[in-house]
Enzyme design. Structure first.
Site, PDB file in Angstrom:
ATOM      1  N   LYS A  49      54.297  23.058  26.937  1.00 23.97           N
ATOM      2  CA  LYS A  49      53.697  23.033  25.345  1.00 23.97           C
ATOM      3  C   LYS A  49      54.409  23.608  24.739  1.00 23.97           C
ATOM      4  O   LYS A  49      55.459  24.467  24.926  1.00 23.97           O
ATOM      5  CB  LYS A  49      52.153  23.937  26.104  1.00 23.97           C
ATOM      6  CG  LYS A  49      51.585  24.477  25.041  1.00 23.97           C
ATOM      7  CD  LYS A  49      50.229  25.030  25.594  1.00 23.97           C
ATOM      8  CE  LYS A  49      49.468  25.491  24.288  1.00 23.97           C
ATOM      9  NZ  LYS A  49      48.434  26.062  25.302  1.00 23.97           N
TER      10      LYS A  49
ATOM     11  N   SER B  36      43.259  24.922  25.329  1.00 24.11           N
ATOM     12  CA  SER B  36      44.393  24.588  24.297  1.00 24.11           C
ATOM     13  C   SER B  36      46.021  24.488  24.772  1.00 24.11           C
ATOM     14  O   SER B  36      46.586  23.623  24.360  1.00 24.11           O
ATOM     15  CB  SER B  36      45.464  25.635  23.841  1.00 24.11           C
ATOM     16  OG  SER B  36      45.172  26.710  24.137  1.00 24.11           O
TER      17      SER B  36
ATOM     18  N   SER C 259      43.175  28.331  29.227  1.00 20.12           N
ATOM     19  CA  SER C 259      43.438  26.612  28.236  1.00 20.12           C
ATOM     20  C   SER C 259      44.373  26.023  29.500  1.00 20.12           C
ATOM     21  O   SER C 259      45.003  25.157  28.727  1.00 20.12           O
ATOM     22  CB  SER C 259      44.397  27.415  27.638  1.00 20.12           C
ATOM     23  OG  SER C 259      43.621  28.279  26.706  1.00 20.12           O
TER      24      SER C 259
END
Length: 470
Positions: free
Chosen positions: A89, A164, A188
């Site tokens: 990420k 996210s 997330s």
């Protein structure tokens, strides 16, 4: 409803387990270099169509793959991830590789050092292909706000991935990568895992070092694994763990104790969470929960309904803590360069600035009280089960709902079921559930006791096996 274009399982790693990849590498059927080229080719071909990658590290990945092949050939075996491609990420630092936090504020930012979890992955021999899309500053559950534009759900590219950890979920769901890592503050990892139809786990805080990860809320942030199966998720998590003695896992790489048949699961007491929130769930998500509970019972588990009204209190407490800590991190940027934020993120931060000091302190005290009360209710229960999200994946940019089951805010709905376990710091995992007639993926959330990730993963693997075999 007609489904928009789908890229589900478009890549080379669809339905291919890490265990199979590891076996093929050791049997000489494939090299890490070949796996890496497959991943890079898929990322170039399909990645832009779902906007799941921010940066590819082609030179670094090829160099790591070459090293993995040389080590495996010489008898140096770093474990099941040795030579396997992985995505990271874009809020997790990678030395020499751009890490932009999904924001104009960090355009062109290249860290000098790896995050601790990246060091762990490299030590396990994993090959980092590149950085995956992240909602700006990890501050949103939709995954459609970032300087690079929205990530698109591979199952229907008109829909959000969830956030996210948007790109990690999308890349795994599309088969572009077998595994990826994300972060979880309010859901997330679990939200995009559920909306995209993959497995994603939020571990207990402290099991994976946060060093080198850009924070949103230092109290609530954790780093979690994402994969196409529970077993692959477990293998990735084990490589990420920084202090095995704190997780109940020690010694060499151990397989999960998954039964050989779906009727040989160890006896578990599983509590089905009952509260006001669980009454606000869409039809297909209810059906997914019913299917999962039935599968758990068929696997030998004992299920009971467990009223936990404390869950309904968690949202406002979580909001106060996350808001106060997020604004403390971004205050200087809000004041000096507000135009560099996406307008929605800026509005959230300005609203967060209104949380007073006494509200933050009271929220932290309330968190402790709620955690103590919920843990007491888990004294005779091994695991909890409830929906991961109450709605299907919304459309890109959709922020309002039409009052379905009382929901009017997309953001509030998406994080409602995951926030309680983030606040209370209990490990939780999304397990996909196939529901006939559902337009988008569905999932359920298993919740364990603090530090009991191994039990949680084993139960999730048993559930997954039962769901697959019927």
């Amino acid at each position: 409803m007609k489904k928009a274009a789908s890229l589900r399982d478009a890549g080379p790693f669809q339905s291919v387990s890490v265990t199979d990849l590891a076996d093929n590498l050791r049997q000489g059927k494939v090299t890490s270099g070949e796996l890496t080229e497959r991943a890079l080719n898929a990322a170039r071909e399909f990645g832009p169509r779902i906007n799941c990658f921010v940066t590819l590290d082609e030179k670094g990945a090829r160099r790591a793959a070459e090293q993995a092949d040389a080590e495996l050939s010489s008898g140096c075996d770093r474990g099941p991830l040795h030579g396997v491609p992985v995505g990271v990420k874009d809020i997790i630092s990678t030395a020499g590789l751009m890490t932009g936090m999904g924001s104009k504020h960090f355009a062109g930012h290249v860290p000098n050092t790896d995050a601790a979890v990246v060091t762990s992955l490299r030590s396990a021999g994993a090959v980092i292909i590149g950085k995956t899309h992240a909602h700006e500053f990890a501050y949103g559950p939709t995954g459609d706000i970032a300087v690079t534009g929205p990530a698109l759900n591979p199952n229907d590219i008109s829909r959000v991935t969830g956030g996210s950890s948007s790109g990690s979920a999308a890349a795994v769901a599309a088969g572009l990568l077998p595994i990826a890592i994300g972060t979880d503050t309010a859901g997330s990892v679990r939200i995009p895992a559920s909306l995209c139809g993959v497995v994603g786990m939020r571990p207990t805080s402290g099991t994976v070092s946060p060093a080198g990860v850009f924070p949103l809320s230092r109290t609530l942030d954790v780093i979690g694994p994402m994969a196409g199966s529970v077993t692959d998720t477990a293998l990735l998590w084990r490589a990420m763990v920084s202090r095995p003695d704190h997780t109940g896992v020690t010694g060499p790489w151990l397989p999960l104790r998954v039964p050989n048949s779906p009727t040989q699961s160890p006896l578990l007491r599983v509590g089905e969470v009952k509260c006001a929130l669980t009454e606000r769930v869409s039809y297909h998500q209810i059906e997914a929960l019913q299917i999962a509970v039935s599968a758990l019972v068929d696997s030998g588990a004992v299920t009971v309904e467990v009223p936990i009204p404390e869950v309904d209190e968690c949202g406002r407490v979580h909001q106060a803590i996350q808001s106060a800590e997020a604004y403390a991190l971004h205050q200087d940027r809000v004041e000096s360069a507000p135009d560099l934020f996406d307008p929605e993120i800026l509005r959230q931060l300005r609203a967060a600035s209104e949380v007073s000091g006494w509200e933050y302190v009271l929220a932290m005290q309330t968190r402790d009280r709620l955690r103590e009360q919920v843990l007491a209710k888990l004294s005779s229960i091994d695991l909890l089960v409830m929906p991961t999200v109450p709605i299907e994946a919304p459309l890109i940019g959709q922020r309002e709902l039409q009052g379905e089951n009382g929901w009017t805010s997309t953001r509030e709905a998406l994080k409602s079921m995951t926030v309680p376990w983030s606040l209370l710091d209990l490990p939780a995992i999304n397990v996909p559930v196939v529901v006939n007639g559902a337009h988008m993926p569905c999932g359920v959330q298993l919740v364990g006791k603090p530090g009991c990730e191994r039990q949680l993963l084993a139960a999730a693997a048993a559930l997954e096996l039962r769901l697959e075999t019927g």
